[in-house]
Design a protein around this motif. Structure first.
Motif, PDB file in Angstrom:
ATOM      1  N   SER A 230      -2.967  28.329  71.157  1.00 43.73           N
ATOM      2  CA  SER A 230      -2.208  28.375  69.904  1.00 43.73           C
ATOM      3  C   SER A 230      -2.846  27.561  68.785  1.00 43.73           C
ATOM      4  O   SER A 230      -2.595  27.831  67.603  1.00 43.73           O
ATOM      5  N   LYS A 231      -3.678  26.569  69.125  1.00 41.58           N
ATOM      6  CA  LYS A 231      -4.243  25.684  68.106  1.00 41.58           C
ATOM      7  C   LYS A 231      -5.524  26.227  67.472  1.00 41.58           C
ATOM      8  O   LYS A 231      -5.992  25.673  66.478  1.00 41.58           O
ATOM      9  N   ILE A 232      -6.091  27.263  68.053  1.00 40.46           N
ATOM     10  CA  ILE A 232      -7.286  27.878  67.483  1.00 40.46           C
ATOM     11  C   ILE A 232      -6.825  29.084  66.671  1.00 40.46           C
ATOM     12  O   ILE A 232      -6.404  30.099  67.225  1.00 40.46           O
ATOM     13  N   ILE A 233      -6.899  28.989  65.350  1.00 40.25           N
ATOM     14  CA  ILE A 233      -6.217  29.937  64.473  1.00 40.25           C
ATOM     15  C   ILE A 233      -7.187  30.771  63.646  1.00 40.25           C
ATOM     16  O   ILE A 233      -8.143  30.258  63.063  1.00 40.25           O
ATOM     17  N   LEU A 234      -6.895  32.077  63.606  1.00 40.09           N
ATOM     18  CA  LEU A 234      -7.611  33.029  62.757  1.00 40.09           C
ATOM     19  C   LEU A 234      -6.582  33.801  61.928  1.00 40.09           C
ATOM     20  O   LEU A 234      -5.490  34.097  62.403  1.00 40.09           O
ATOM     21  N   HIS A 235      -6.966  34.152  60.697  1.00 40.70           N
ATOM     22  CA  HIS A 235      -6.091  34.943  59.837  1.00 40.70           C
ATOM     23  C   HIS A 235      -6.675  36.348  59.721  1.00 40.70           C
ATOM     24  O   HIS A 235      -7.863  36.524  59.456  1.00 40.70           O
ATOM     25  N   HIS A 236      -5.824  37.355  59.906  1.00 42.58           N
ATOM     26  CA  HIS A 236      -6.268  38.731  60.124  1.00 42.58           C
ATOM     27  C   HIS A 236      -5.792  39.660  59.015  1.00 42.58           C
ATOM     28  O   HIS A 236      -4.588  39.805  58.790  1.00 42.58           O
ATOM     29  N   ALA A 237      -6.750  40.333  58.356  1.00 44.91           N
ATOM     30  CA  ALA A 237      -6.387  41.313  57.335  1.00 44.91           C
ATOM     31  C   ALA A 237      -5.830  42.580  57.971  1.00 44.91           C
ATOM     32  O   ALA A 237      -5.017  43.269  57.374  1.00 44.91           O
ATOM     33  N   GLU A 238      -6.247  42.890  59.196  1.00 48.98           N
ATOM     34  CA  GLU A 238      -5.702  43.952  60.042  1.00 48.98           C
ATOM     35  C   GLU A 238      -5.979  45.365  59.536  1.00 48.98           C
ATOM     36  O   GLU A 238      -5.707  45.703  58.395  1.00 48.98           O
ATOM     37  N   ASN A 239      -6.541  46.159  60.443  1.00 50.44           N
ATOM     38  CA  ASN A 239      -6.753  47.601  60.222  1.00 50.44           C
ATOM     39  C   ASN A 239      -7.672  47.937  59.052  1.00 50.44           C
ATOM     40  O   ASN A 239      -7.559  48.992  58.445  1.00 50.44           O
ATOM     41  N   SER A 240      -8.595  47.053  58.702  1.00 51.85           N
ATOM     42  CA  SER A 240      -9.446  47.330  57.544  1.00 51.85           C
ATOM     43  C   SER A 240     -10.391  48.506  57.790  1.00 51.85           C
ATOM     44  O   SER A 240     -10.734  49.224  56.866  1.00 51.85           O
ATOM     45  N   SER A 241     -10.815  48.711  59.042  1.00 54.88           N
ATOM     46  CA  SER A 241     -11.693  49.848  59.346  1.00 54.88           C
ATOM     47  C   SER A 241     -10.884  51.096  59.665  1.00 54.88           C
ATOM     48  O   SER A 241     -11.123  52.164  59.118  1.00 54.88           O
ATOM     49  N   THR A 242      -9.922  50.965  60.569  1.00 54.37           N
ATOM     50  CA  THR A 242      -9.193  52.132  61.038  1.00 54.37           C
ATOM     51  C   THR A 242      -8.289  52.717  59.965  1.00 54.37           C
ATOM     52  O   THR A 242      -7.935  53.893  60.024  1.00 54.37           O
ATOM     53  N   SER A 243      -7.918  51.936  58.958  1.00 53.81           N
ATOM     54  CA  SER A 243      -7.071  52.473  57.894  1.00 53.81           C
ATOM     55  C   SER A 243      -7.790  53.534  57.085  1.00 53.81           C
ATOM     56  O   SER A 243      -7.180  54.322  56.379  1.00 53.81           O
ATOM     57  N   LYS A 244      -9.151  53.581  57.190  1.00 52.08           N
ATOM     58  CA  LYS A 244      -9.915  54.569  56.450  1.00 52.08           C
ATOM     59  C   LYS A 244     -10.028  55.884  57.213  1.00 52.08           C
ATOM     60  O   LYS A 244     -10.556  56.861  56.704  1.00 52.08           O
ATOM     61  N   MET A 245      -9.573  55.911  58.438  1.00 55.38           N
ATOM     62  CA  MET A 245      -9.682  57.111  59.247  1.00 55.38           C
ATOM     63  C   MET A 245      -8.413  57.953  59.099  1.00 55.38           C
ATOM     64  O   MET A 245      -7.326  57.407  58.916  1.00 55.38           O
ATOM     65  N   PRO A 246      -8.514  59.281  59.199  1.00 54.90           N
ATOM     66  CA  PRO A 246      -7.324  60.130  59.130  1.00 54.90           C
ATOM     67  C   PRO A 246      -6.339  59.781  60.236  1.00 54.90           C
ATOM     68  O   PRO A 246      -6.731  59.548  61.379  1.00 54.90           O
TER      69      PRO A 246
END
Length: 265
Positions: A230-246
């Motif tokens: 829990s102490k190692i933290i990353l912030h995620h924009a999420e779906n940046s690649s797959t959002s471009k796919m149909p």
């Protein structure tokens, strides 16, 4: 501390640039190798990548002539590493590291059976995505996934209802304690030296999606563990690649991957 970071880029070099800047801004005295595997992006996007540079971390770009998918792309980066590393993070390219990411990783010690660390990944709207599954899925939950993949239009209907339900009911911060887990979200994994002793590369039975179940199942088969920290933290924009796919293409790729990996859920 020597750490490798491998990301896959597919037509979103802007996100990769932000992640590079994030890593460089907190690297301090750590020895960081940043490897970008480009999955056959458009030439303009690839040329954007080639302009990335840093005086703080080492950046290397590997170009694939075909789109290898997620884990296959990451493996191309893993195979390019030479020497030993304290840790290697394999990840999406749309992540920003918390300012104390390297410090937390350096001061922590993990059990001898931990091959993979699942970090605390938080979306831009504050939702914690890990742990994905502390234990293997129940039969009821697996049956729900089977129903979702019966039909594209029916699946979209279920997805819409589920999205509304989650928005109304889930808490942005669940404060789950650090612990052993079965599956962590595929956006990022931190591989320990034990992983390279026992497995060396990621499993590649699927092109995209369901990598979480595949990795969880393979770790269990090798009697290795995944640890949520829990102490190692990353912030995620999420779906940046797959959002471009149909959306239809997304659904059917995910459906194929689910049936290939069903036994691991």
């Amino acid at each position: 501390m020597k750490i490798g970071i491998i990301v896959v880029n597919f037509n979103n070099a802007g996100h990769t640039e932000k992640m590079v800047a994030s890593v460089a801004s907190i690297a301090g005295g750590h020895d960081v190798d940043f490897v970008i595997v480009d999955n056959a992006s458009q030439i303009t996007d690839f040329n954007y990548l080639k302009r990335l540079e840093s005086s703080v971390i080492k950046i290397r770009i590997i170009s694939s002539k075909t789109n290898l998918g997620y884990f296959n792309g990451l493996n191309l980066g893993l195979k390019s590493l030479t020497g030993s590393y304290d840790y290697v993070m394999v990840a999406n390219n749309d992540l920003i590291l918390e300012s104390d990411f390297f410090r937390q990783l350096q001061v922590m010690s993990f059990h001898d059976d931990v091959a993979v660390i699942a970090p605390n990944i938080i979306t831009l709207d504050g939702v914690q995505q890990n742990p994905l599954c502390v234990q293997r899925m129940s039969k009821i939950r697996k049956a729900g996934l089977k129903i979702y993949y019966i039909n594209y239009y029916f699946g979209n209907f279920i997805y819409s209802i589920r999205k509304i339900y989650n928005k109304l009911t889930r808490k942005a911060v669940h404060n789950c304690p650090s612990q052993y887990i079965y599956m962590g979200i595929g956006a990022a994994y931190i591989l320990t030296p034990l992983f390279f002793d026992k497995m060396k590369v990621l499993p590649t039975d699927v092109f995209l999606w369901s990598e979480e179940a595949l990795l969880g199942g393979r770790l269990a088969a090798e009697k290795l563990k995944m640890w949520y920290e829990s102490k190692i933290i990353l912030h995620h924009a999420e779906n940046s690649s797959t959002s471009k796919m149909p959306s239809r293409k997304v659904y059917f790729i995910a459906k194929e991957s689910f049936h290939k990996t069903y036994k691991y859920y």
